[in-house]
Motif scaffolding. Sequence first.
Motif, mmCIF file in Angstrom:
data_model
loop_
_atom_site.group_PDB
_atom_site.id
_atom_site.type_symbol
_atom_site.label_atom_id
_atom_site.label_comp_id
_atom_site.label_asym_id
_atom_site.label_seq_id
_atom_site.Cartn_x
_atom_site.Cartn_y
_atom_site.Cartn_z
ATOM 1 N N GLY A 33 -29.625 -55.572 9.550
ATOM 2 C CA GLY A 33 -30.873 -55.051 8.999
ATOM 3 C C GLY A 33 -30.971 -53.539 9.044
ATOM 4 O O GLY A 33 -31.714 -52.945 8.246
ATOM 5 N N ALA A 34 -30.250 -52.892 9.976
ATOM 6 C CA ALA A 34 -30.386 -51.445 10.139
ATOM 7 C C ALA A 34 -29.237 -50.654 9.535
ATOM 8 O O ALA A 34 -29.331 -49.426 9.433
ATOM 9 C CB ALA A 34 -30.500 -51.100 11.627
ATOM 10 N N ASP A 41 -35.528 -52.928 13.813
ATOM 11 C CA ASP A 41 -35.747 -54.367 13.664
ATOM 12 C C ASP A 41 -37.129 -54.761 14.155
ATOM 13 O O ASP A 41 -37.813 -55.585 13.532
ATOM 14 C CB ASP A 41 -34.673 -55.128 14.438
ATOM 15 C CG ASP A 41 -34.796 -56.629 14.275
ATOM 16 O OD1 ASP A 41 -34.702 -57.112 13.131
ATOM 17 O OD2 ASP A 41 -35.008 -57.322 15.281
ATOM 18 N N GLU A 96 -29.114 -61.793 18.013
ATOM 19 C CA GLU A 96 -30.159 -60.785 17.846
ATOM 20 C C GLU A 96 -29.538 -59.437 17.490
ATOM 21 O O GLU A 96 -30.003 -58.747 16.579
ATOM 22 C CB GLU A 96 -30.970 -60.671 19.131
ATOM 23 C CG GLU A 96 -31.906 -61.843 19.400
ATOM 24 C CD GLU A 96 -33.167 -61.774 18.563
ATOM 25 O OE1 GLU A 96 -33.380 -60.737 17.904
ATOM 26 O OE2 GLU A 96 -33.919 -62.756 18.564
ATOM 27 N N ARG A 119 -28.041 -59.532 13.918
ATOM 28 C CA ARG A 119 -29.070 -59.455 12.882
ATOM 29 C C ARG A 119 -29.673 -58.060 12.802
ATOM 30 O O ARG A 119 -29.990 -57.568 11.712
ATOM 31 C CB ARG A 119 -30.172 -60.481 13.172
ATOM 32 C CG ARG A 119 -31.115 -60.711 12.008
ATOM 33 C CD ARG A 119 -31.995 -61.904 12.296
ATOM 34 N NE ARG A 119 -32.876 -61.629 13.410
ATOM 35 C CZ ARG A 119 -34.061 -60.997 13.301
ATOM 36 N NH1 ARG A 119 -34.455 -60.592 12.113
ATOM 37 N NH2 ARG A 119 -34.812 -60.778 14.340
ATOM 38 N N SER A 120 -29.830 -57.410 13.954
ATOM 39 C CA SER A 120 -30.358 -56.049 13.963
ATOM 40 C C SER A 120 -29.398 -55.087 13.287
ATOM 41 O O SER A 120 -29.818 -54.176 12.558
ATOM 42 C CB SER A 120 -30.632 -55.605 15.399
ATOM 43 O OG SER A 120 -31.569 -56.452 16.031
ATOM 44 N N LEU A 174 -32.309 -51.882 17.520
ATOM 45 C CA LEU A 174 -33.421 -52.765 17.882
ATOM 46 C C LEU A 174 -34.769 -52.198 17.459
ATOM 47 O O LEU A 174 -35.664 -52.948 17.071
ATOM 48 C CB LEU A 174 -33.404 -53.010 19.401
ATOM 49 C CG LEU A 174 -32.120 -53.644 19.957
ATOM 50 C CD1 LEU A 174 -32.253 -53.888 21.455
ATOM 51 C CD2 LEU A 174 -31.798 -54.935 19.221
ATOM 52 N N SER A 218 -39.736 -53.704 11.507
ATOM 53 C CA SER A 218 -39.730 -54.585 10.340
ATOM 54 C C SER A 218 -40.368 -55.933 10.665
ATOM 55 O O SER A 218 -41.083 -56.510 9.843
ATOM 56 C CB SER A 218 -38.301 -54.776 9.829
ATOM 57 O OG SER A 218 -37.490 -55.388 10.825
ATOM 58 N N ARG A 219 -40.125 -56.447 11.878
ATOM 59 C CA ARG A 219 -40.759 -57.709 12.268
ATOM 60 C C ARG A 219 -42.270 -57.553 12.378
ATOM 61 O O ARG A 219 -43.032 -58.404 11.913
ATOM 62 C CB ARG A 219 -40.205 -58.173 13.614
ATOM 63 C CG ARG A 219 -38.771 -58.654 13.598
ATOM 64 C CD ARG A 219 -38.467 -59.314 14.921
ATOM 65 N NE ARG A 219 -37.058 -59.623 15.065
ATOM 66 C CZ ARG A 219 -36.567 -60.314 16.083
ATOM 67 N NH1 ARG A 219 -37.384 -60.735 17.040
ATOM 68 N NH2 ARG A 219 -35.279 -60.565 16.159
#
Length: 283
Positions: free
Chosen positions: A48-49, A18, A41, A44-45, A15, A21-22
Amino acid sequence: MLALLVSFLIAVYLLGPDLISRWAADLVVFRKTRVQSHAEEVARSIIGAVVPLIVAFLWARWSGALGRTGTHYDLETVFSSLQSDNFFQAHRPQFFTSLRAFFWMNFVILWRLYALVVLISIARIVIVLSYNRIWRRLHKRWMRTLLATIVPRISEWDLLFSDMLLPEGSFRIMADVLTKTGGLYQGAIQDRMLNNDGSLQSITLANPRRFERAEFHKAKAEDIETVSDEFWFNIPGNLFIVMSSDIANLNLRYIRRKPLSFQPSDEEREVLTRLLDRLREGK
């Protein structure tokens, strides 16, 4: 205790990157967001990680820092002690020794992970700010598709009110706004406000003016020769706000601030000179 540790590790490894990046994306563009469930959530995290996490782990292992701080035995001791009180009581000294090693093992991975996330975020910011120039230099379709996947999911309104896809140069965005009550307004886009989900909330027009449609249609009905520009009247004030809930139709026009200069070549000058000479002879 074990569940608390696992939740903490999920937060710092998944998290946290993420959120960074947001936050970095919000500095340059207004992202198009949607309400997601907790599972979405987390998924997606993870996606992305996972790449920077793998790179950070291999980096720490290749440098030898991971091996110097702890071993697989330390991990087993920490998790087994948190899971079983009997194991903890029987291995109390080993637990605290392994806990320190466990902390430093995570530290050597985490600082590399967050360094990579920050570098990737900075690169995305530079790409977004230079998107127009980069996009025009990429001629192959797959390259432009790859570029589009790198930038965040941008709100369509933020894209329309920017110059990301416009040709090189400085542009002024003009708007023609038709409201639900029948009013027609015109002006330059000074500002816009978007909702949290990326939808349009309001637009602000600079040097606004209103079109008197009733008078225009009345003159047309009476067969009076009319020019549409004569029915535009300036609205008192420099700014005019229109809420999106009142907008029935919106047209945007992108006008170059500095007109393109035409520099004819020597051959073109010669042709133009001959044409002018013939026109003069014809007189």
